[in-house]
Write a protein that holds these residues in place. Structure first.
Motif, mmCIF file in Angstrom:
data_model
loop_
_atom_site.group_PDB
_atom_site.id
_atom_site.type_symbol
_atom_site.label_atom_id
_atom_site.label_comp_id
_atom_site.label_asym_id
_atom_site.label_seq_id
_atom_site.Cartn_x
_atom_site.Cartn_y
_atom_site.Cartn_z
ATOM 1 N N ALA B 96 10.973 48.538 48.775
ATOM 2 C CA ALA B 96 11.162 49.717 49.406
ATOM 3 C C ALA B 96 11.979 50.794 48.647
ATOM 4 N N LEU B 97 13.140 50.130 48.173
ATOM 5 C CA LEU B 97 14.134 51.065 47.309
ATOM 6 C C LEU B 97 13.433 51.420 46.021
ATOM 7 N N GLU B 98 12.592 50.454 45.510
ATOM 8 C CA GLU B 98 12.116 51.089 44.134
ATOM 9 C C GLU B 98 11.215 51.836 44.335
ATOM 10 N N ARG B 99 10.157 51.744 45.620
ATOM 11 C CA ARG B 99 9.465 52.960 45.822
ATOM 12 C C ARG B 99 9.924 54.323 46.073
ATOM 13 N N ALA B 100 11.210 54.193 46.750
ATOM 14 C CA ALA B 100 12.010 55.645 46.706
ATOM 15 C C ALA B 100 12.731 55.940 45.531
ATOM 16 N N HIS B 101 12.641 55.269 44.494
ATOM 17 C CA HIS B 101 13.309 55.336 43.251
ATOM 18 C C HIS B 101 14.835 55.673 43.654
ATOM 19 N N ALA B 102 15.338 54.973 44.438
ATOM 20 C CA ALA B 102 16.548 55.178 45.277
ATOM 21 C C ALA B 102 17.675 54.550 44.199
#
Lengths: 201, 201
Positions: B96-102
């Motif tokens: 999820a964090l990777e998808r958000a490029h967070a």
């Protein structure tokens, strides 16, 4: 989506899982993770079960159901009443009727319903095969177990016309109040049919 | 359920599909039928993708993520900021964090959160490995990206205590109004935190 961080193989697994009915992209990711975490207990058995199904499942040459034997278990069962053929649109409907132990007859799977809007005509369904079966000497009744939708009822009428020449009784499912249903929530058409087709108490 | 009419192999496939999160018995039957109907386009590729995942997916020896390479793509990526380790409970959170490029940092997957009620203690999570990594010379900040639940926050406090001796800054995610969220629907705790942690416009 997860591909950049988890390798193309996992991304491909997620994309394939997302094509299953009932799973979207998010739940497909959850399913993929669940499978990877349960590699021995679930992923390996599922891969094997899919391969077995790929190798063994066939469409029954008599009724159009799917099974790992051909003719299918129902068609091959000598205890089934060969005088009755229950016509369904889809194998899912056949399974639902079997779960309900609703009939002891045989089945015929059309493979869909007539739908001019979706370009589904008589030639796309197993209607010719049904007419042939209906002319068999054992057959006495054809029960049209089709959805109570416009397409389902159009298909039922079409089949009824075709079976006019066969020496069979053509019946359809009763309309009425679903078991456990509350009158207050039912549409007028169902209520009217339930009154019209009332039975003795 | 469908077994009596469709062979034990199909029944087994349905039972395995029903164990995926998001699929119940009914949707598993629909999924099985869908797979069988799309044997070449979906069932065969899915079986192959599962087998590939069984053969290739590994747990990253550095961060605990899953990938088809080891160390995983993130840990092996030279462009990642090795000064920052983002601690997550689960691989799903990492994705999820990777998808958000967070974040451009590295990750550390705990494998869950402390949960006395469920019998999950520190020894069940990759906390020791995190403490070791936090003592690495490059590491400057540990971001605790854990759920804003009791278990998540208990775990965050526990880890913060353990990292007291390491020469790192320990941070956690901001609380506040979700992007697109309406104040009217938010709980009091979130609103109070959003005011308290307000930022300059």
């Amino acid at each position: 989506m997860a591909g950049a961080t988890a390798g193309p193989e996992i991304e491909r697994l997620i994309q394939l899982l997302a094509r299953l009915p009932g799973l979207g992209p998010r739940s497909a990711r959850r399913a993929a993770l669940h499978l990877i975490k349960k590699r021995e207990a679930l992923m390996a058995p599922l891969a094997a079960a899919l391969q077995t199904a790929i190798d063994k499942v066939e469409v029954c040459k008599v009724c159009g159901s799917i099974d790992t034997q051909n003719p299918c278990t129902v068609c091959a069962d000598a205890r089934r009443d060969r005088a009755v053929i229950v016509v369904v649109a889809d194998v899912a409907d056949l399974w639902a009727l079997e779960r309900a132990h609703a009939t002891n007859g045989l089945y015929h799977v059309l493979g869909g319903t007539l739908s001019p809007l979706d370009g589904v005509g008589p030639q796309d369904l197993a209607i010719g095969a049904l007419v042939s079966r209906a002319h068999g000497p054992e057959v006495k009744e054809i029960i049209l177990a089709l959805n109570a939708t416009v397409d389902g009822q159009t298909t039922a009428h079409y089949i009824t016309d075709l079976l006019h020449e066969a020496n069979v009784k053509v019946t359809r499912l009763a309309h009425g109040v679903p078991v456990g249903g509350e009158l207050d929530y039912l549409d007028e058409g169902t209520l009217a049919a339930a009154i019209r087709q009332r039975t003795l108490f």
